[in-house]
Design a protein around this motif. Sequence first.
Motif, PDB file in Angstrom:
ATOM      1  N   VAL A   1     -41.727  12.008   4.289  1.00  0.00           N
ATOM      2  CA  VAL A   1     -40.653  12.738   4.965  1.00  0.00           C
ATOM      3  C   VAL A   1     -39.325  12.288   4.365  1.00  0.00           C
ATOM      4  O   VAL A   1     -39.095  11.089   4.178  1.00  0.00           O
ATOM      5  N   HIS A   2     -38.468  13.253   4.073  1.00  0.00           N
ATOM      6  CA  HIS A   2     -37.139  12.949   3.536  1.00  0.00           C
ATOM      7  C   HIS A   2     -36.080  13.220   4.596  1.00  0.00           C
ATOM      8  O   HIS A   2     -35.914  14.352   5.042  1.00  0.00           O
ATOM      9  N   SER A   3     -35.388  12.171   4.999  1.00  0.00           N
ATOM     10  CA  SER A   3     -34.342  12.299   6.012  1.00  0.00           C
ATOM     11  C   SER A   3     -32.976  12.182   5.339  1.00  0.00           C
ATOM     12  O   SER A   3     -32.688  11.155   4.709  1.00  0.00           O
ATOM     13  N   PRO A   4     -32.109  13.213   5.454  1.00  0.00           N
ATOM     14  CA  PRO A   4     -30.760  13.094   4.879  1.00  0.00           C
ATOM     15  C   PRO A   4     -30.026  11.902   5.481  1.00  0.00           C
ATOM     16  O   PRO A   4     -30.012  11.721   6.697  1.00  0.00           O
ATOM     17  N   LEU A   5     -29.415  11.090   4.639  1.00  0.00           N
ATOM     18  CA  LEU A   5     -28.709   9.896   5.109  1.00  0.00           C
ATOM     19  C   LEU A   5     -27.281  10.200   5.555  1.00  0.00           C
ATOM     20  O   LEU A   5     -26.672   9.396   6.275  1.00  0.00           O
ATOM     21  N   GLY A   6     -26.736  11.325   5.133  1.00  0.00           N
ATOM     22  CA  GLY A   6     -25.394  11.697   5.561  1.00  0.00           C
ATOM     23  C   GLY A   6     -24.374  10.627   5.234  1.00  0.00           C
ATOM     24  O   GLY A   6     -24.413   9.989   4.174  1.00  0.00           O
ATOM     25  N   ASP A   7     -23.471  10.390   6.172  1.00  0.00           N
ATOM     26  CA  ASP A   7     -22.413   9.404   5.935  1.00  0.00           C
ATOM     27  C   ASP A   7     -22.949   7.980   5.833  1.00  0.00           C
ATOM     28  O   ASP A   7     -22.292   7.104   5.265  1.00  0.00           O
ATOM     29  N   LEU A   8     -24.143   7.726   6.368  1.00  0.00           N
ATOM     30  CA  LEU A   8     -24.710   6.379   6.292  1.00  0.00           C
ATOM     31  C   LEU A   8     -24.961   5.963   4.842  1.00  0.00           C
ATOM     32  O   LEU A   8     -24.798   4.788   4.484  1.00  0.00           O
ATOM     33  N   GLY A   9     -25.383   6.923   4.014  1.00  0.00           N
ATOM     34  CA  GLY A   9     -25.696   6.602   2.617  1.00  0.00           C
ATOM     35  C   GLY A   9     -24.673   7.111   1.622  1.00  0.00           C
ATOM     36  O   GLY A   9     -24.693   6.728   0.456  1.00  0.00           O
ATOM     37  N   GLY A  10     -23.782   7.990   2.077  1.00  0.00           N
ATOM     38  CA  GLY A  10     -22.800   8.556   1.158  1.00  0.00           C
ATOM     39  C   GLY A  10     -23.456   9.496   0.156  1.00  0.00           C
ATOM     40  O   GLY A  10     -24.497  10.102   0.432  1.00  0.00           O
ATOM     41  N   THR A  11     -22.883   9.598  -1.009  1.00  0.00           N
ATOM     42  CA  THR A  11     -23.385  10.510  -2.037  1.00  0.00           C
ATOM     43  C   THR A  11     -23.527   9.795  -3.368  1.00  0.00           C
ATOM     44  O   THR A  11     -22.980   8.719  -3.580  1.00  0.00           O
ATOM     45  N   ARG A  12     -24.263  10.422  -4.254  1.00  0.00           N
ATOM     46  CA  ARG A  12     -24.315   9.981  -5.648  1.00  0.00           C
ATOM     47  C   ARG A  12     -23.369  10.889  -6.439  1.00  0.00           C
ATOM     48  O   ARG A  12     -23.513  12.111  -6.418  1.00  0.00           O
ATOM     49  N   ARG A  13     -22.390  10.283  -7.105  1.00  0.00           N
ATOM     50  CA  ARG A  13     -21.347  11.032  -7.808  1.00  0.00           C
ATOM     51  C   ARG A  13     -21.680  11.088  -9.292  1.00  0.00           C
ATOM     52  O   ARG A  13     -21.857  10.039  -9.926  1.00  0.00           O
ATOM     53  N   ILE A  14     -21.749  12.286  -9.837  1.00  0.00           N
ATOM     54  CA  ILE A  14     -22.202  12.482 -11.213  1.00  0.00           C
ATOM     55  C   ILE A  14     -21.022  12.908 -12.082  1.00  0.00           C
ATOM     56  O   ILE A  14     -20.237  13.784 -11.706  1.00  0.00           O
ATOM     57  N   SER A  15     -20.894  12.253 -13.230  1.00  0.00           N
ATOM     58  CA  SER A  15     -19.769  12.510 -14.134  1.00  0.00           C
ATOM     59  C   SER A  15     -20.253  12.602 -15.569  1.00  0.00           C
ATOM     60  O   SER A  15     -21.309  12.072 -15.931  1.00  0.00           O
ATOM     61  N   LEU A  16     -19.459  13.280 -16.378  1.00  0.00           N
ATOM     62  CA  LEU A  16     -19.619  13.261 -17.827  1.00  0.00           C
ATOM     63  C   LEU A  16     -18.677  12.218 -18.398  1.00  0.00           C
ATOM     64  O   LEU A  16     -17.531  12.110 -17.955  1.00  0.00           O
ATOM     65  N   ALA A  17     -19.150  11.457 -19.365  1.00  0.00           N
ATOM     66  CA  ALA A  17     -18.332  10.399 -19.960  1.00  0.00           C
ATOM     67  C   ALA A  17     -18.371  10.500 -21.478  1.00  0.00           C
ATOM     68  O   ALA A  17     -19.414  10.788 -22.070  1.00  0.00           O
ATOM     69  N   SER A  18     -17.216  10.259 -22.090  1.00  0.00           N
ATOM     70  CA  SER A  18     -17.125  10.202 -23.543  1.00  0.00           C
ATOM     71  C   SER A  18     -15.951   9.309 -23.901  1.00  0.00           C
ATOM     72  O   SER A  18     -15.124   8.992 -23.042  1.00  0.00           O
ATOM     73  N   SER A  19     -15.889   8.904 -25.149  1.00  0.00           N
ATOM     74  CA  SER A  19     -14.705   8.172 -25.586  1.00  0.00           C
ATOM     75  C   SER A  19     -13.496   9.083 -25.424  1.00  0.00           C
ATOM     76  O   SER A  19     -13.608  10.311 -25.491  1.00  0.00           O
ATOM     77  N   THR A  20     -12.337   8.491 -25.206  1.00  0.00           N
ATOM     78  CA  THR A  20     -11.139   9.290 -24.971  1.00  0.00           C
ATOM     79  C   THR A  20     -10.889  10.264 -26.119  1.00  0.00           C
ATOM     80  O   THR A  20     -10.564  11.434 -25.905  1.00  0.00           O
ATOM     81  N   GLY A  21     -11.090   9.821 -27.352  1.00  0.00           N
ATOM     82  CA  GLY A  21     -10.894  10.705 -28.495  1.00  0.00           C
ATOM     83  C   GLY A  21     -11.990  11.736 -28.655  1.00  0.00           C
ATOM     84  O   GLY A  21     -11.778  12.799 -29.252  1.00  0.00           O
ATOM     85  N   GLY A  22     -13.178  11.452 -28.100  1.00  0.00           N
ATOM     86  CA  GLY A  22     -14.302  12.365 -28.263  1.00  0.00           C
ATOM     87  C   GLY A  22     -14.077  13.720 -27.629  1.00  0.00           C
ATOM     88  O   GLY A  22     -14.623  14.734 -28.086  1.00  0.00           O
ATOM     89  N   TRP A  23     -13.268  13.756 -26.565  1.00  0.00           N
ATOM     90  CA  TRP A  23     -13.050  15.017 -25.857  1.00  0.00           C
ATOM     91  C   TRP A  23     -12.288  16.033 -26.694  1.00  0.00           C
ATOM     92  O   TRP A  23     -12.193  17.209 -26.308  1.00  0.00           O
ATOM     93  N   SER A  24     -11.735  15.653 -27.819  1.00  0.00           N
ATOM     94  CA  SER A  24     -11.012  16.608 -28.651  1.00  0.00           C
ATOM     95  C   SER A  24     -11.939  17.327 -29.633  1.00  0.00           C
ATOM     96  O   SER A  24     -11.505  18.263 -30.318  1.00  0.00           O
TER      97      SER A  24
END
Length: 324
Positions: free
Chosen positions: A258-281
């Motif tokens: 059974v999967h129970s949503p944790l809501g505010d108790l567990g917060g969220t997983r935040r997903i980002s893209l990452a690259s070197s600062t110069g790589g974004w050009s």
Amino acid sequence: MDLTRLRLLVELERLGTMAAVAETTGMGTSAVSKHFAVLEREAGTQLLVPDGRRVRLTPAGHRLARHAVDILARADTARAELAGEGAPVGQVDLVSFISVAGPIVLPAVRRLQSDHPGIDVRLIEHEPDEALELLQSGTVDLGLVYDYSLVPRRFPGTLTLRPIGTEPLLLSQPSGGAATSRIMTRRRLSGAAESSWIANSRGSDEDELVRRMCAGAGFAPRIRHRIDNLEVVEQLVAAGMGVGVMPKLAAAARRGVVHSPLGDLGGTRRISLASSTGGWSWRPITLLARYLWEQARGVLDDTAPTPPVSGGAEVAGDPEPPPG
């Protein structure tokens, strides 16, 4: 070697005289002569010899001129590519964690390579700790990484992150008894105080997440099993051997779980893209990032309202939103 001097050498081979090179380039003859003197020092060999009132190229000069044609062409191609002119071309090494591979990465890469066949994407699977090391060393170009809202990660200052969305966290627990798929409360979470908890083998952010979450319910968790494969985690839960935090993208319907949503108790997983600062050009990176963002819009919560490109600028050849 300076590209301007190489260009002068190519012109001298084509036109035959210093005066003609000076006229074509708008330089004075003495300036052109000084450039050739510097080029000879850089090359470490004689490139020109007097021929009456003119000069002619030595065999080494002719050979360097032929190399210069190729060097200048490659430089012009690179300049055009970086300026966004012509079709984007290049290999992008993308590091990603496993649970976003199916719903986000693979569909985005398929669409990108259909629309821009000159971009070759190489995929590597790693969790954020290893992914960040590869990004910092320059081994990979772009990464999908995550942290937890309850346990914010300090990312290296040499990297630039572009958040793309979040996903909720669930408590994976054996079915039966008091287990329910309703949103978790502190009182119900306290019922897992005597349970064996399952965490990953790295023992870092996830351990801290579980401890903070359980502390809010008034107990310290007993982490007994350390498993990295989320499919195996679910098998252990189904067998009644423990409970564990499961990101929504990795949670699948399974008998005995059974999967129970944790809501505010567990917060969220935040997903980002990452690259070197110069790589974004670099255009292939920004295009891949945009396709990933487009795909994430139909999968993640709280998705970023604008695509993850440098300075918020639009990228030529932007994809249409995915169907559905």
